[in-house]
Design a protein around this motif. Structure first.
Motif: not given
Length: 339
Positions: A259-273
């Motif tokens: 969804h991020i790639k498609a532009g449906n989600i603006h962005m995600a904040l992802n912990p450095n897993q």
């Protein structure tokens, strides 16, 4: 020769040690596992893709010290079942456990019992701060909330409507939501919170809640979601309603990445897993091998483990359409042992 002041004191102490023949503390050759020494990583909702890079980092660190690892937990979002899985881990007498506690307080007694029995425990991503755990590894949830709030305002202005979904009871998710709301109130008083629904990482519940919020608030400008499971349901509801709502989330799953790639989600904040798992192993390993160092404190008389890390920030990454390919879990796992 006259020796005076602090330098004189240190010099005198060194001279006295050499005279008495006191051997210096040395960790040379000691930071390695004994054959069969095992460390366990315990989580809830064990099939969630979030744990995969964390466990890979955990295994990478363990391999460097010749240690064995086990992935454990429960497939359910159920605190009773996770505690039961933790109890089963204790029976195996591992050297240490890297634990993601679903809730803080119910884990106090099991963690304390593990520590008292000689099994070290580090928490990660969520904490049980009133327990005897020796370390806590996580991303800075306050920094995540601040970043999200400022990005929302940057995109939709400082006099708009926003909503949040939440997962009450899990410490990191609670903080991501409450900190964002507080930051908005303190810094952007014209931002109006018009919806706040508990969805508990359930995509179906998030779909229903988001659909209701969108229908009741036609001027909704943005929604903040503290985890990816609920984001999956929220984006489906927003797309179905054809609503112009900015979606920001924490964490990422393969579904939300698309969804991020498609532009449906603006962005995600992802912990450095991967870093979370790597440093998680290091902290619990050092807690189990704390006899290799001799810090300048009272641990010998007080009896506490000298390897204490109250909080370590593993950092977080901002995932956008431009860099999303770097977070492809399938590509990351190519050639890696998933077990």
């Amino acid at each position: 020769m006259k020796i005076s002041g602090t330098k004189g004191f240190v010099a005198s102490a060194v001279l006295a040690m050499s005279t008495l023949g006191t051997a210096p503390v040395s960790a040379e050759g000691t930071l390695a596992c004994e054959p069969g020494e095992t460390y366990i990583m315990n989580v809830m909702v064990s099939s969630h893709p979030y744990w995969v890079p964390v466990y890979q980092g955990f295994k990478q660190a363990a391999a460097a010290f010749g240690c064995e690892t086990v992935f454990s937990g429960t497939p359910d979002y159920d605190i009773t079942k996770q505690i039961a899985s933790f109890e089963q881990d204790l029976v195996k007498s591992p050297a240490g456990i890297l634990l993601h506690p679903m809730q803080a307080d119910p884990f106090i007694e099991p963690i304390n019992r593990a520590i008292d029995s000689g099994i070290e425990v580090t928490t990660f991503a969520a904490d049980s701060p009133n327990s005897k755990r020796t370390a806590y590894i996580t991303s800075d949830n306050l920094a995540e909330a601040k970043f999200a709030a400022e990005e929302i305002v940057k995109q939709i202005g400082d006099s708009a409507e926003y909503a949040v979904l939440e997962n009450p009871g899990q410490s990191n998710h609670d903080l991501r939501v409450t900190a964002l709301i507080s930051y908005m109130e303190d810094n952007f008083p014209n931002m109006k919170l018009v919806g706040r629904q508990a969805t508990n990482q359930d995509s179906n519940a998030a779909y229903r809640a988001t659909a209701s919020i969108v229908q009741a608030n036609p001027n909704l400008g943005a929604i903040w979601i503290p985890e990816a499971g609920s984001a999956e349901g929220a984006v489906a509801a927003i797309l179905e309603a054809k609503a112009d709502v900015l979606i920001m989330q924490a964490d990422v799953t393969p579904v939300t990445l698309e969804h991020i790639k498609a532009g449906n989600i603006h962005m995600a904040l992802n912990p450095n897993q991967g870093m979370q798992g790597f440093m998680g192993f290091m902290s619990v390993f050092l807690a189990a091998h704390s006899d290799v160092f001799d810090p300048f404190n009272d641990y010998k008389v007080s009896g506490f483990n000298p390897m204490q890390i109250p909080y370590m920030d593993n950092g977080f990454a901002v995932i956008t359409k431009e860099n999303a390919d770097s977070f492809d879990l399938n590509a990351y796992m190519e050639g890696r042992d998933p077990k």
